[in-house]
Structure formats: C-alpha cells, structure tokens
Design an enzyme around this catalytic site. Structure first.
Site, PDB file in Angstrom:
ATOM      1  N   SER A  41       0.786  -1.231   0.000  1.00 56.35           N
ATOM      2  CA  SER A  41       0.000   0.000   0.000  1.00 56.35           C
ATOM      3  C   SER A  41       0.818   1.281   0.000  1.00 56.35           C
ATOM      4  CB  SER A  41      -0.962   0.021   1.192  1.00 56.35           C
ATOM      5  OG  SER A  41      -0.260  -0.144   2.403  1.00 56.35           O
ATOM      6  N   ASP A 327      -2.425   7.894   8.713  1.00 59.18           N
ATOM      7  CA  ASP A 327      -3.319   7.058   9.510  1.00 59.18           C
ATOM      8  C   ASP A 327      -2.446   6.249  10.460  1.00 59.18           C
ATOM      9  OD1 ASP A 327      -2.231   4.976   7.985  1.00 59.18           O
ATOM     10  OD2 ASP A 327      -3.956   4.832   6.649  1.00 59.18           O
ATOM     11  N   HIS A 330       0.272   4.403   7.711  1.00 55.48           N
ATOM     12  CA  HIS A 330       0.924   4.980   6.535  1.00 55.48           C
ATOM     13  C   HIS A 330       1.449   6.382   6.801  1.00 55.48           C
ATOM     14  CE1 HIS A 330      -2.094   2.054   5.025  1.00 55.48           C
ATOM     15  NE2 HIS A 330      -1.102   1.699   4.246  1.00 55.48           N
TER      16      HIS A 330
END
Length: 352
Positions: A41, A327, A330
């Site tokens: 991600s 978050d 990340h």
C-alpha cells in the site's frame, strides 16, 4: 504473540514504508525511461479500487490534499512514496495505478504501479488481506509490456523496461500479518530466512522480465507503527521491540544476500534501500523534521484508524504537516516527501 494474532484478525493490516539515508541535493539522471512499482500500500496509487478486497482508500479523508481533493485509492492524504520517487527521478509528477481504466498510452510509456495494499512476499499475506499477490503483479507487468508492444513495438519496449527503475516494497505486511500466524509453527529466524528467499526469488523473476535497475525496500520498524504501538505497546504505547527485532533480522539477512544475487545477474543494479534506520531517526528526533507527533496518525484518534476505519466520519488533525503518519499505518504526504528527498541521493549513487 497472541495480541498480534488478534491484530491480524481484526484489522488485516497492510502496507510498507520506505526510508531515508543521505542528505543534500542531487541531479537525477536524465535517462530514466519509466518508474515501475511492485508491492503493497505504500506504493499502491489505487489498484485496490479495482479488486475485491476490503482494504481500499478511495474515500475521504484519504486524498484530501491530492489534486482537487480527490481520493484516488492512495493510502495517504496526498501523494505517496511512489509518486515522489517518480518525480524525484524526473519521470512524472505521480505514478498511476495500472488497473485504472482511464489510463492513456502516454501513461504507460513512463511507468505505472502494480502494487496492491495488503500484499506481501509470503502468499499467506495476500490470502488474508485479499490483495493482489506479488507474483500476480508480475503477471500484470507481462500484460503491461504486451500493451506497450502494441503501442511502440517490441524493441522500444525492451529499451523502456531496461532503462526503467523498479521499486519493490513488500515485507511490512508479512511481518505484521503472517509472522504472528506462522510463529505458532516456526521461529522468527526461520521465517525471516524464508522471507528473504521469497524476496530474492521475486527479484530474479523481475530480472527475467527485463528489469535491470531494481530498488528493494527493507522492512521498516514495524513495531513503531502507530497501530502496533496501540496493540502491543502497553499503556504507554511504546514500540514493540519484538516486531522491530524481527524486521532488523530480515533486513540484515537481505542486505547480505542482495549483492550476492546481483553478482549473478549480468548488467543488473540492485539497490538495498534502508527503510529501518532513517525511519527510526525521524521517530526519535521529530522536531528536526518539523513534526509534532510521530506515535499516532492524523486520521481520527490516530491509534487504530486505517483503511475503512479512517473514513468520512473520522475527524482529522488540524495540520497534517505536523504528523509523520497520516493514519495508524501509513506516512503522511509530507512524511513521504521527506523520506524520498533523503533517500534519493544514495539511491542514485547505487543505480547509476
């Protein structure tokens, strides 16, 4: 390890980061034809939007600082690490998702990302997260070169791939998701050796498909990710040292083996990108980088919010430029930018 298992079941986390190593300005080479990204991600600009997985980021507040405040599927408030590498290498401003149906021919010519949030080298990782397995990302890469061949011809495609820079960032989810589950049967050193072998095997397969300049991200200090602090760090939310030790062991093994692999692959330049130590330095010295908080994310409480837990109902911090994490897993856009700016000098030295 039971709390980590609960973490897996409840959140099925995914991601990876990158790191910083040198400082100063650089003059990136002019002959980088394209940037290609594989992994999880931290390099996924929205491929997960087009696959069946619960782990997406195509809704606000993700993307609130992206162009036009549009959530694209990047696990960030703005651009992500792959975007800043593409810009730093003077290729383009952001790296699009290969699965985006709106891609144009020119987008393909200068590179795309095949990364999928939740992916890892360990097949178990993508099974748990329903991400695109990293070997399937290689199949997408084959499809990509086929599409390019129809546009510019086989010889031009070979030159594009040969002169591209491939980013590979894919171990974080393995350490967070799969290691706790597999540790019921094998110990950490055994798992790390398995993970290194899977990493090397992936690099070999990528080389066979024409890639010559390959950047391999090490694991970050997974125990210092905000959600890992929350779950495994006790009342004070300290870094989980067992997680960090597992990451360090993997990194040391990988750093030792990559030059050996490179020596067997003619004309290859394989760069080890230290993800661990630069990240720790930022976390331990936040004020040097302009950050006020490094132990929680900007989204919601910053303690557990990630993907679907970070949503339109989640309030965000007043100034996300003061937060290293967007978050609970990340990096924020400014965190990504700082990291890439610091890592590029040594990276260019290793590749060119």
């Amino acid at each position: 390890m039971t709390l980590s298992v609960v973490n897996v079941i409840l959140f099925c986390l995914y991601a990876s980061v990158c790191l910083c190593s040198s400082q100063g300005t650089i003059n990136p080479p002019e002959n980088v034809s394209a940037v290609l990204a594989f992994g999880d991600s931290f390099l996924d600009p929205g491929n997960n939007d087009y696959v069946t997985t619960p782990f997406k980021a195509n809704f606000l507040p993700y993307g609130k600082d992206f162009m036009g405040g549009k959530p694209t599927g990047r696990f960030s408030n703005g651009r992500n690490i792959a975007d800043f590498f593409a810009e730093g290498l003077r290729v383009k401003e952001y790296l699009p998702a290969y699965l985006d149906p709106s891609l144009q021919d020119n987008d393909l010519l200068t590179g795309v990302s095949f990364a999928s949030g939740g992916s890892g080298y360990d097949p178990l990782t993508s099974t748990v997260s329903a991400a695109i397995p990293i070997l399937d990302q290689l199949n997408l890469f084959k499809q990509y070169t086929g599409n390019l061949t129809r546009i510019v011809g086989e010889e031009a495609v070979m030159n594009i791939v040969k002169n591209s820079v491939s980013l590979v960032c894919s171990s974080t989810n393995d350490l967070v998701i799969s290691l706790p589950a597999r540790s019921l049967l094998i110990d950490v050193p055994t798992y790390d050796r398995m993970l290194v072998n899977l990493t090397l095997s992936f690099i070999q397969e990528l080389y066979k498909l024409g890639a010559r300049k390959i950047v391999v991200f090490s694991a970050p200090p997974t125990g210092c990710l905000p959600i890992e602090r929350t779950i495994n760090g006790g009342i004070l939310r300290t870094c989980d040292q067992k997680q960090n030790e597992a990451a360090q062991l993997y990194n040391n093994m990988l750093k030792e083996q990559l030059p050996v692999l490179a020596s067997s692959l003619p004309q290859s330049r394989i760069a080890f990108l230290d993800f661990y130590n630069p990240l720790i330095n930022i976390i331990n010295n936040p004020q040097q980088y302009g950050f006020q908080l490094v132990n929680r994310g900007c989204c919601g409480t910053g303690l557990v919010e990630v993907s679907f837990l970070c949503n339109r109902l989640s309030p965000t911090c007043p100034d996300d430029s003061k937060y290293f994490f967007w978050d609970s897993f990340h990096l924020s856009e400014i965190g990504c930018n700082i990291f890439v700016n610091q890592s590029l000098p040594s990276l260019v030295d290793s590749l060119f």
